[in-house]
Motif scaffolding. Structure first.
Motif, PDB file in Angstrom:
ATOM      1  N   ILE A 101       0.625  -1.285   0.084  1.00 40.40           N
ATOM      2  CA  ILE A 101       0.076   0.109   0.031  1.00 40.40           C
ATOM      3  C   ILE A 101       0.688   1.324   0.152  1.00 40.40           C
ATOM      4  N   LYS A 102       1.965   1.306   0.836  1.00 39.70           N
ATOM      5  CA  LYS A 102       2.796   2.350   0.898  1.00 39.70           C
ATOM      6  C   LYS A 102       3.458   2.937  -0.259  1.00 39.70           C
ATOM      7  N   VAL A 103       3.995   1.714  -0.886  1.00 37.55           N
ATOM      8  CA  VAL A 103       4.723   1.851  -2.373  1.00 37.55           C
ATOM      9  C   VAL A 103       3.669   2.218  -3.427  1.00 37.55           C
ATOM     10  N   VAL A 104       2.684   1.572  -3.563  1.00 42.13           N
ATOM     11  CA  VAL A 104       1.501   1.973  -4.697  1.00 42.13           C
ATOM     12  C   VAL A 104       1.093   3.361  -4.476  1.00 42.13           C
ATOM     13  N   LEU A 105       0.912   3.852  -3.171  1.00 40.86           N
ATOM     14  CA  LEU A 105       0.384   5.187  -2.847  1.00 40.86           C
ATOM     15  C   LEU A 105       1.632   6.363  -3.350  1.00 40.86           C
ATOM     16  N   ALA A 106       2.572   5.707  -2.921  1.00 41.38           N
ATOM     17  CA  ALA A 106       3.582   6.884  -3.313  1.00 41.38           C
ATOM     18  C   ALA A 106       3.874   6.863  -4.960  1.00 41.38           C
ATOM     19  N   ALA A 107       3.615   5.850  -5.776  1.00 38.45           N
ATOM     20  CA  ALA A 107       3.951   5.631  -7.140  1.00 38.45           C
ATOM     21  C   ALA A 107       2.674   6.238  -7.689  1.00 38.45           C
ATOM     22  N   ALA A 108       1.453   6.283  -7.158  1.00 37.36           N
ATOM     23  CA  ALA A 108       0.409   7.085  -7.800  1.00 37.36           C
ATOM     24  C   ALA A 108       0.500   8.336  -7.767  1.00 37.36           C
ATOM     25  N   VAL A 109       1.065   9.157  -6.486  1.00 32.57           N
ATOM     26  CA  VAL A 109       1.242  10.429  -6.421  1.00 32.57           C
ATOM     27  C   VAL A 109       2.294  10.927  -7.519  1.00 32.57           C
ATOM     28  N   ARG A 110       3.414   9.886  -7.592  1.00 34.90           N
ATOM     29  CA  ARG A 110       4.394  10.236  -8.655  1.00 34.90           C
ATOM     30  C   ARG A 110       3.777  10.280  -9.994  1.00 34.90           C
ATOM     31  N   ALA A 111       2.906   9.248 -10.295  1.00 33.87           N
ATOM     32  CA  ALA A 111       2.490   9.288 -11.672  1.00 33.87           C
ATOM     33  C   ALA A 111       1.438  10.721 -11.904  1.00 33.87           C
ATOM     34  N   GLU A 112       0.996  11.174 -10.950  1.00 33.19           N
ATOM     35  CA  GLU A 112       0.192  12.454 -11.128  1.00 33.19           C
ATOM     36  C   GLU A 112       0.836  13.706 -11.143  1.00 33.19           C
ATOM     37  N   VAL A 113       2.266  13.716 -10.299  1.00 35.29           N
ATOM     38  CA  VAL A 113       2.473  15.035  -9.899  1.00 35.29           C
ATOM     39  C   VAL A 113       4.230  14.442 -10.197  1.00 35.29           C
ATOM     40  N   PRO A 114       4.499  14.272 -11.293  1.00 37.37           N
ATOM     41  CA  PRO A 114       5.925  13.970 -11.591  1.00 37.37           C
ATOM     42  C   PRO A 114       7.055  14.809 -11.220  1.00 37.37           C
ATOM     43  N   SER A 115       6.881  16.137 -10.792  1.00 38.82           N
ATOM     44  CA  SER A 115       7.704  17.162 -10.369  1.00 38.82           C
ATOM     45  C   SER A 115       8.255  16.771  -8.763  1.00 38.82           C
ATOM     46  N   LEU A 116       7.615  15.633  -8.121  1.00 44.24           N
ATOM     47  CA  LEU A 116       7.831  15.370  -6.862  1.00 44.24           C
ATOM     48  C   LEU A 116       8.652  13.893  -6.828  1.00 44.24           C
ATOM     49  N   ALA A 117       9.709  14.039  -5.904  1.00 47.21           N
ATOM     50  CA  ALA A 117      10.161  12.684  -5.784  1.00 47.21           C
ATOM     51  C   ALA A 117       9.318  11.865  -4.486  1.00 47.21           C
ATOM     52  N   CYS A 118       9.031  10.632  -5.069  1.00 48.89           N
ATOM     53  CA  CYS A 118       8.116  10.149  -4.120  1.00 48.89           C
ATOM     54  C   CYS A 118       8.654   8.710  -3.527  1.00 48.89           C
ATOM     55  N   PHE A 119       8.334   8.543  -2.314  1.00 48.62           N
ATOM     56  CA  PHE A 119       8.816   7.087  -1.935  1.00 48.62           C
ATOM     57  C   PHE A 119       7.809   6.492  -0.880  1.00 48.62           C
ATOM     58  N   GLY A 120       7.672   5.242  -0.726  1.00 48.91           N
ATOM     59  CA  GLY A 120       6.858   4.624  -0.036  1.00 48.91           C
ATOM     60  C   GLY A 120       7.243   4.258   1.296  1.00 48.91           C
ATOM     61  N   TYR A 121       8.541   4.852   1.787  1.00 51.55           N
ATOM     62  CA  TYR A 121       9.152   4.705   3.068  1.00 51.55           C
ATOM     63  C   TYR A 121       9.833   6.280   3.120  1.00 51.55           C
ATOM     64  N   VAL A 122      10.346   6.201   4.430  1.00 49.57           N
ATOM     65  CA  VAL A 122      11.279   7.319   4.845  1.00 49.57           C
ATOM     66  C   VAL A 122      12.579   7.329   4.384  1.00 49.57           C
ATOM     67  N   PRO A 123      13.057   8.150   3.265  1.00 45.75           N
ATOM     68  CA  PRO A 123      14.229   8.354   2.728  1.00 45.75           C
ATOM     69  C   PRO A 123      15.223   8.805   3.627  1.00 45.75           C
ATOM     70  N   ASP A 124      16.508   8.333   3.569  1.00 52.66           N
ATOM     71  CA  ASP A 124      17.767   8.658   4.330  1.00 52.66           C
ATOM     72  C   ASP A 124      17.983  10.044   4.058  1.00 52.66           C
ATOM     73  N   SER A 125      18.046  10.490   2.660  1.00 53.45           N
ATOM     74  CA  SER A 125      18.301  11.854   2.282  1.00 53.45           C
ATOM     75  C   SER A 125      16.972  12.475   1.534  1.00 53.45           C
ATOM     76  N   ILE A 126      16.401  13.648   1.560  1.00 50.33           N
ATOM     77  CA  ILE A 126      15.523  14.295   0.887  1.00 50.33           C
ATOM     78  C   ILE A 126      15.994  15.153  -0.266  1.00 50.33           C
ATOM     79  N   PRO A 127      15.478  14.572  -1.522  1.00 49.40           N
ATOM     80  CA  PRO A 127      15.508  15.124  -2.594  1.00 49.40           C
ATOM     81  C   PRO A 127      14.251  16.242  -2.531  1.00 49.40           C
ATOM     82  N   GLU A 128      14.570  17.472  -3.147  1.00 46.93           N
ATOM     83  CA  GLU A 128      13.597  18.466  -3.292  1.00 46.93           C
ATOM     84  C   GLU A 128      13.094  18.736  -4.329  1.00 46.93           C
ATOM     85  N   PRO A 129      11.728  18.725  -4.608  1.00 43.52           N
ATOM     86  CA  PRO A 129      10.538  18.547  -3.515  1.00 43.52           C
ATOM     87  C   PRO A 129      10.414  17.020  -3.341  1.00 43.52           C
TER      88      PRO A 129
END
Length: 142
Positions: free
Chosen positions: A6-34
């Motif tokens: 669910i976490k992975v697919v939710l992040a992928a769904a947001v990425r598909a609609e808002v490609p300007s965002l880096a999206c992750f289904g987990y808490v990343p170690d470093s933050i790419p902006e946005p």
């Protein structure tokens, strides 16, 4: 429901609609902006009789650059709007599927962006970001 999927697919769904965002289904170690990522999860089991329904509340975070106070918050506001090409709300509503379909490609019965909260400055490591939390409710078979 499989929380990891669910976490992975939710992040992928947001990425598909808002490609300007880096999206992750987990808490990343470093933050790419946005960045949009799925963080904490609260699970309520047995919402209906006989393991019929579970409810998961996901705390997602949106972090944007703090390049300067005005432009950073303006960017955050665009992602938090209720509609438009950068709207995370619109992206999540798209992931619900058509009426009668299961959400997140069949992983859940439904999902809903309940609210945005904690609109503030976030510190990750030594870096500061403008950000907010998005509370997403997911319901599905137990």
């Amino acid at each position: 429901m499989d929380l990891g999927d669910i976490k992975v697919v939710l992040a992928a769904a947001v990425r598909a609609e808002v490609p300007s965002l880096a999206c992750f289904g987990y808490v990343p170690d470093s933050i790419p902006e946005p960045c949009f990522f799925v963080g904490e999860a609260e699970i309520e089991f047995d919402k209906t009789f006989g393991r019929g329904l579970d409810e998961v509340t996901l705390t997602c975070r949106l972090l944007v650059s703090r390049s300067d106070d005005r432009s950073g918050q303006a960017a955050l506001d665009r992602y938090l709007s209720g509609s438009g090409p950068r709207s995370i709300k619109r992206a999540i509503e798209t992931a619900r599927g058509a009426p009668g379909e299961h959400a997140l490609g069949g992983l859940a019965d439904d999902l809903h962006l309940m609210r945005v909260q904690a609109y503030r400055m976030y510190q990750v490591g030594e870096h500061n970001y403008y950000g907010a939390e998005l509370m997403v409710r997911v319901i599905g078979e137990g």
